[in-house]
Write a protein that holds these residues in place. Structure first.
Motif, PDB file in Angstrom:
ATOM      1  N   GLU A  87      13.547   8.347   1.759  1.00 47.14           N
ATOM      2  CA  GLU A  87      14.278   8.473   3.022  1.00 47.14           C
ATOM      3  C   GLU A  87      14.774   7.079   3.429  1.00 47.14           C
ATOM      4  O   GLU A  87      13.989   6.137   3.551  1.00 47.14           O
ATOM      5  N   VAL A  88      16.091   6.940   3.634  1.00 47.60           N
ATOM      6  CA  VAL A  88      16.700   5.647   3.999  1.00 47.60           C
ATOM      7  C   VAL A  88      17.260   5.776   5.406  1.00 47.60           C
ATOM      8  O   VAL A  88      18.068   6.656   5.681  1.00 47.60           O
TER       9      VAL A  88
ATOM     10  N   LEU B 294       6.619   5.365  -0.799  1.00 44.79           N
ATOM     11  CA  LEU B 294       6.951   4.801   0.509  1.00 44.79           C
ATOM     12  C   LEU B 294       7.300   5.922   1.492  1.00 44.79           C
ATOM     13  O   LEU B 294       7.961   6.890   1.123  1.00 44.79           O
ATOM     14  N   ALA B 295       6.902   5.779   2.767  1.00 44.19           N
ATOM     15  CA  ALA B 295       7.254   6.803   3.774  1.00 44.19           C
ATOM     16  C   ALA B 295       8.769   6.806   4.004  1.00 44.19           C
ATOM     17  O   ALA B 295       9.386   7.861   4.090  1.00 44.19           O
ATOM     18  N   ALA B 296       9.355   5.617   4.136  1.00 46.94           N
ATOM     19  CA  ALA B 296      10.817   5.495   4.286  1.00 46.94           C
ATOM     20  C   ALA B 296      11.184   4.019   4.199  1.00 46.94           C
ATOM     21  O   ALA B 296      10.325   3.144   4.306  1.00 46.94           O
ATOM     22  N   TYR B 297      12.485   3.782   3.990  1.00 44.11           N
ATOM     23  CA  TYR B 297      13.005   2.417   3.955  1.00 44.11           C
ATOM     24  C   TYR B 297      14.006   2.247   5.097  1.00 44.11           C
ATOM     25  O   TYR B 297      14.928   3.055   5.242  1.00 44.11           O
ATOM     26  N   VAL B 298      13.809   1.225   5.920  1.00 44.72           N
ATOM     27  CA  VAL B 298      14.680   0.963   7.066  1.00 44.72           C
ATOM     28  C   VAL B 298      15.385  -0.390   6.884  1.00 44.72           C
ATOM     29  O   VAL B 298      14.811  -1.438   7.185  1.00 44.72           O
ATOM     30  N   PRO B 299      16.616  -0.404   6.351  1.00 41.53           N
ATOM     31  CA  PRO B 299      17.354  -1.672   6.276  1.00 41.53           C
ATOM     32  C   PRO B 299      17.999  -1.980   7.628  1.00 41.53           C
ATOM     33  O   PRO B 299      18.587  -1.098   8.249  1.00 41.53           O
TER      34      PRO B 299
ATOM     35  N   ARG C 115       1.425   2.763   7.766  1.00 43.76           N
ATOM     36  CA  ARG C 115       1.552   1.476   8.454  1.00 43.76           C
ATOM     37  C   ARG C 115       3.006   1.018   8.348  1.00 43.76           C
ATOM     38  O   ARG C 115       3.793   1.620   7.618  1.00 43.76           O
ATOM     39  N   VAL C 116       3.341  -0.055   9.064  1.00 47.91           N
ATOM     40  CA  VAL C 116       4.685  -0.627   8.986  1.00 47.91           C
ATOM     41  C   VAL C 116       4.592  -2.004   8.325  1.00 47.91           C
ATOM     42  O   VAL C 116       3.744  -2.825   8.697  1.00 47.91           O
ATOM     43  N   VAL C 117       5.424  -2.225   7.317  1.00 48.04           N
ATOM     44  CA  VAL C 117       5.478  -3.543   6.689  1.00 48.04           C
ATOM     45  C   VAL C 117       6.910  -4.077   6.808  1.00 48.04           C
ATOM     46  O   VAL C 117       7.870  -3.397   6.453  1.00 48.04           O
ATOM     47  N   VAL C 118       7.019  -5.270   7.358  1.00 45.09           N
ATOM     48  CA  VAL C 118       8.321  -5.921   7.484  1.00 45.09           C
ATOM     49  C   VAL C 118       8.580  -6.731   6.209  1.00 45.09           C
ATOM     50  O   VAL C 118       7.686  -7.431   5.723  1.00 45.09           O
TER      51      VAL C 118
ATOM     52  N   GLY D 292       0.804  -1.221   0.000  1.00 43.53           N
ATOM     53  CA  GLY D 292       0.000   0.000   0.000  1.00 43.53           C
ATOM     54  C   GLY D 292       0.835   1.268   0.000  1.00 43.53           C
ATOM     55  O   GLY D 292       2.061   1.210   0.012  1.00 43.53           O
ATOM     56  N   SER D 293       0.151   2.419   0.017  1.00 42.29           N
ATOM     57  CA  SER D 293       0.901   3.672  -0.107  1.00 42.29           C
ATOM     58  C   SER D 293       1.338   4.198   1.255  1.00 42.29           C
ATOM     59  O   SER D 293       0.725   3.925   2.282  1.00 42.29           O
ATOM     60  N   ASN D 294       2.447   4.940   1.217  1.00 39.53           N
ATOM     61  CA  ASN D 294       2.981   5.639   2.393  1.00 39.53           C
ATOM     62  C   ASN D 294       3.355   4.726   3.560  1.00 39.53           C
ATOM     63  O   ASN D 294       3.293   5.122   4.717  1.00 39.53           O
ATOM     64  N   ALA D 295       3.741   3.485   3.255  1.00 39.67           N
ATOM     65  CA  ALA D 295       4.142   2.551   4.322  1.00 39.67           C
ATOM     66  C   ALA D 295       5.604   2.772   4.699  1.00 39.67           C
ATOM     67  O   ALA D 295       6.391   3.324   3.921  1.00 39.67           O
ATOM     68  N   LEU D 296       5.946   2.341   5.908  1.00 39.18           N
ATOM     69  CA  LEU D 296       7.343   2.291   6.334  1.00 39.18           C
ATOM     70  C   LEU D 296       7.801   0.852   6.091  1.00 39.18           C
ATOM     71  O   LEU D 296       7.250  -0.084   6.677  1.00 39.18           O
ATOM     72  N   LEU D 297       8.774   0.673   5.196  1.00 38.04           N
ATOM     73  CA  LEU D 297       9.238  -0.671   4.863  1.00 38.04           C
ATOM     74  C   LEU D 297      10.500  -0.987   5.674  1.00 38.04           C
ATOM     75  O   LEU D 297      11.513  -0.311   5.542  1.00 38.04           O
ATOM     76  N   VAL D 298      10.411  -2.014   6.513  1.00 39.46           N
ATOM     77  CA  VAL D 298      11.529  -2.384   7.390  1.00 39.46           C
ATOM     78  C   VAL D 298      12.061  -3.730   6.944  1.00 39.46           C
ATOM     79  O   VAL D 298      11.341  -4.734   6.989  1.00 39.46           O
TER      80      VAL D 298
END
Ligand code: AVJ
Length: 326
Positions: free
Chosen positions: A135-136, A107-112, A158-161, A81-87
């Motif tokens: 944003e990374v 995407l709201a941001a990407y968190v590796p 939302r947050v998606v892992v 979905g849109s504007n998720a935080l992808l972790v």
């Protein structure tokens, strides 16, 4: 926690500078059978060897999962979905992530999240160069312990892992449930999980994937000893151990071992560890699942299965799950 600014990406660091924990290593080598956490494979050289494994003709998982992410990328993106935080847990080189990022411009941001600090920084820089609007927010951590999520500039929906690669297979049942619960906690209510899971298949295909003709997997396995030698002053003789990869039918897993080819003593932090001739050191378990077998594990961990994508040969699967309502 330390925050380091390195060019355009700020690293959140939850991991001690010493990447090997002496106490943990000694304890796991004092067990019967001796074992080591697969986390210790991933020093700089180990991460590079793993990237080479992913290119091997025998190592079908990377290629197959990449293909699934390509073919079903639009479905996966619409699930996120849109504007998720992808972790991403265990992000490594963040190669597969690109297939998802290509389809998620908002995407709201990407968190590796990764344990291998230098590899993580390099991957985060490379992603932020390729996706200038994104944003990374890299986090250096052992992802089996729950960690604080960095706050992106724009509030996520939302947050998606994202946990590709079938690394979940490294965990025995209780530890896998524990990790899936950590992910459930990180994702929070309304959270999602996109996870790659390797499937049970014929034994020769499985064993060859972990014992390739070029010997890259053997080098990867032995490198854990070099890592111990360097980081905590152990004195393993790499010449006197050999790589072994075998299917364990009772556990549906490939077991990677290092076999001591002679009786020998190894000294680690002043402690002597004895290896008998032929003694096995367990370095990794790689569990394989049926689609329903994995679903029942995930459902025991607070997740509800929504969709499963597979290749035509059913070598590999990608699951999409959502947080169960508490
Ligand atoms: C990174 C855990 C998914 O189990 O296939 C590859 C690691 N070990 N070859 C796997 C691995 C030997 C890999 N995972």
């Amino acid at each position: 926690m330390r925050t380091r600014q390195s060019s355009n990406v700020a690293l959140r660091d939850y991991h001690p500078a010493q990447t090997l924990l002496v106490k943990d290593v000694l304890q796991s080598l004092q067990r019967t059978p001796k074992q080591l956490s697969p986390m210790y494979f991933y020093d700089e050289r180990g991460s590079q060897l793993f990237d080479q494994i992913c290119e091997l003709p025998e190592y079908y998982p990377t290629r197959t999962e990449t293909r699934i992410l390509e073919v079903h990328g639009d479905d996966i993106a619409s699930r996120i979905g849109s504007n998720a935080l992808l972790v991403e847990f265990g992000s490594g080189a963040s190669q597969k992530t690109r297939l998802v990022l290509d389809r998620l411009p908002d995407l709201a941001a990407y968190v590796p999240v990764d344990i291998s600090r230098s590899h993580l920084i390099a991957a985060a820089k490379s992603i932020s160069t390729s996706y200038p609007g994104l944003e990374v927010l890299p986090v250096c951590a052992d992802f089996t312990q729950s960690f604080a999520l960095p706050k992106p500039a724009s509030a996520p929906s939302r947050v998606v892992v994202f946990f590709p690669g079938s690394t979940i297979g490294n965990f025995d049942r209780d530890a896998a449930i524990n990790l899936l619960r950590v992910m459930r906690k990180v994702a929070g209510p309304n959270g999602g999980l996109v996870i790659g899971v390797d499937l049970i298949k014929d034994i020769p295909t499985l064993e060859r994937a972990y014992d390739d003709a070029a010997g890259v997997t053997a080098a990867f396995n032995l490198n854990v000893l070099r890592h111990l030698n360097r980081e905590i002053g152990a004195n393993f003789d790499l010449q006197s151990f050999r790589h072994e990869a075998k299917w364990a039918p009772d556990h549906n897993r490939i077991e990677m071992h290092l076999v001591s080819m002679r009786a020998q003593d190894v000294t680690i932090a002043g402690e002597k560890i004895h290896f008998a001739a032929g003694e096995h050191l367990v370095t990794e378990h790689c569990h394989k699942y049926s689609p329903n077998g994995f679903l029942s594990l995930a459902e025991a961990s607070g997740w509800v299965g929504q969709e499963i994508w597979m290749d035509e040969r059913r070598l590999f699967s990608v699951h999409y799950l959502e947080s169960a309502v508490d």
